[in-house]
Design a protein around this motif. Structure first.
Motif, PDB file in Angstrom:
ATOM      1  N   ILE A  22     -10.245  24.728  30.751  1.00 46.36           N
ATOM      2  CA  ILE A  22      -9.177  25.111  29.641  1.00 46.36           C
ATOM      3  C   ILE A  22      -8.263  26.348  30.083  1.00 46.36           C
ATOM      4  CG2 ILE A  22      -9.240  25.872  27.475  1.00 46.36           C
ATOM      5  CD1 ILE A  22     -11.920  24.629  26.773  1.00 46.36           C
ATOM      6  N   LEU A  24      -6.655  28.856  28.701  1.00 43.46           N
ATOM      7  CA  LEU A  24      -6.478  29.577  27.377  1.00 43.46           C
ATOM      8  C   LEU A  24      -5.520  30.711  27.616  1.00 43.46           C
ATOM      9  CD1 LEU A  24      -7.405  29.428  24.525  1.00 43.46           C
ATOM     10  CD2 LEU A  24      -9.348  30.985  25.139  1.00 43.46           C
ATOM     11  N   LEU A  85      -6.832  21.340  29.568  1.00 40.80           N
ATOM     12  CA  LEU A  85      -6.088  21.691  28.173  1.00 40.80           C
ATOM     13  C   LEU A  85      -5.413  22.909  28.194  1.00 40.80           C
ATOM     14  CD1 LEU A  85      -5.671  21.527  25.137  1.00 40.80           C
ATOM     15  CD2 LEU A  85      -8.102  22.588  24.799  1.00 40.80           C
ATOM     16  N   CYS A  87      -3.244  25.938  26.835  1.00 48.23           N
ATOM     17  CA  CYS A  87      -3.055  26.457  25.323  1.00 48.23           C
ATOM     18  C   CYS A  87      -2.235  27.762  25.582  1.00 48.23           C
ATOM     19  CB  CYS A  87      -4.563  26.845  24.615  1.00 48.23           C
ATOM     20  SG  CYS A  87      -5.729  25.646  24.724  1.00 48.23           S
ATOM     21  N   TYR A 117      -1.633  22.291  23.989  1.00 50.47           N
ATOM     22  CA  TYR A 117      -1.964  23.128  22.676  1.00 50.47           C
ATOM     23  C   TYR A 117      -1.082  24.383  22.573  1.00 50.47           C
ATOM     24  CZ  TYR A 117      -3.959  24.359  18.075  1.00 50.47           C
ATOM     25  OH  TYR A 117      -4.135  24.636  16.797  1.00 50.47           O
ATOM     26  N   MET A 141      -9.647  27.392  18.105  1.00 50.67           N
ATOM     27  CA  MET A 141     -11.292  27.210  18.500  1.00 50.67           C
ATOM     28  C   MET A 141     -11.455  26.009  18.296  1.00 50.67           C
ATOM     29  SD  MET A 141     -13.994  28.327  19.851  1.00 50.67           S
ATOM     30  CE  MET A 141     -13.642  29.915  19.965  1.00 50.67           C
ATOM     31  N   ARG A 143      -9.560  23.335  18.322  1.00 48.42           N
ATOM     32  CA  ARG A 143      -9.200  22.562  19.437  1.00 48.42           C
ATOM     33  C   ARG A 143     -10.103  22.504  20.685  1.00 48.42           C
ATOM     34  NH1 ARG A 143      -8.424  19.045  22.268  1.00 48.42           N
ATOM     35  NH2 ARG A 143      -6.877  18.362  23.207  1.00 48.42           N
ATOM     36  N   VAL A 144     -10.235  23.687  21.020  1.00 46.67           N
ATOM     37  CA  VAL A 144     -11.071  24.055  22.077  1.00 46.67           C
ATOM     38  C   VAL A 144     -12.457  23.245  22.068  1.00 46.67           C
ATOM     39  CG1 VAL A 144     -12.400  25.874  23.626  1.00 46.67           C
ATOM     40  CG2 VAL A 144     -10.049  26.334  22.898  1.00 46.67           C
ATOM     41  N   VAL A 148     -14.096  20.287  24.536  1.00 48.48           N
ATOM     42  CA  VAL A 148     -15.433  20.319  25.289  1.00 48.48           C
ATOM     43  C   VAL A 148     -16.177  19.154  24.877  1.00 48.48           C
ATOM     44  CG1 VAL A 148     -17.525  21.954  25.331  1.00 48.48           C
ATOM     45  CG2 VAL A 148     -15.157  23.074  25.289  1.00 48.48           C
TER      46      VAL A 148
END
Length: 151
Positions: A22, A24, A85, A87, A117, A141, A143-144, A148
Motif C-alpha cells: 500500500i 499511502l 494500492l 492512495c 484510491y 481506512m 479501503r485499506v 489487506v
C-alpha cells in the motif's frame, strides 16, 4: 520507501513473497515540474527536502529512490509483489506524481494488479494528525482494510 523496497526485494535470494503493498499518500520526487504540481512545492521544497533526506542522491530529486519514473530507474516490471494500492487525496500536492506512478505501473509489463484510491476533497496525509476521525479518513481506512483482506 515502499516502492524502493519492492524493487530491492527482487534482488534478495531467496526472494521474499510479498503479496501486496500500500502506497499511502506517497511522496515521489522529480527535478522537472509535472503538470498539476504546485511550483513552490515541486521546485523549492522538493530540492531542499530530498537534499536533507538523502544527501548522496545522484541527480537530486531524480534519483531513482525518489523518482521511480526517472531515466535510469529500475523498470516497474521489476516490482516484487502481487498487488499494489496507491492512495492519494484529490487536493494532494503530490497527486500528479502519484497518478503518473499509478499510470506507469499499470502500463508496464508488471504482472500484478494495481488499484487507485483517491480521497475526495482531501490534502496530503489529511488522515494523520489533522483529522484522523473524519469520514473520509474512515473511508480510506475501509479501503485499506479491504485491500489487506484481498479485495
Amino acid at each position: 520507501m515502499a516502492h524502493h523496497l519492492l524493487i530491492k526485494a527482487a534482488s534478495f535470494q531467496p526472494a521474499p513473497k510479498i503479496e501486496g503493498a500500500i502506497l499511502l499518500h506517497p511522496w515521489f520526487g522529480g527535478n522537472t515540474l509535472m503538470e498539476g504540481e504546485p511550483e513552490a512545492i515541486a521546485k523549492d521544497m522538493m530540492a531542499k527536502i530530498w537534499e536533507f533526506a538523502c544527501p548522496s542522491a545522484v541527480g537530486g530529486a531524480d534519483d531513482p529512490r525518489m523518482n521511480p519514473l526517472a531515466a535510469g530507474a529500475p523498470g516497474l516490471d521489476n516490482l516484487h509483489c502481487e498487488r499494489i494500492l496507491v492512495c492519494t487525496g484529490e487536493k494532494d500536492w503530490a497527486r500528479p506524481r502519484n497518478r503518473a506512478y499509478y499510470a506507469a505501473v499499470t502500463a508496464s509489463a508488471w504482472r500484478g494488479s494495481a488499484a487507485w484510491y483517491e480521497s475526495e476533497g482531501e490534502e496530503h496525509v489529511f488522515f494523520f494528525l489533522e483529522r484522523p476521525e473524519c469520514a473520509t479518513a474512515k473511508q480510506l481506512m475501509d479501503r485499506v482494510v479491504k485491500f489487506v483482506s484481498g479485495s
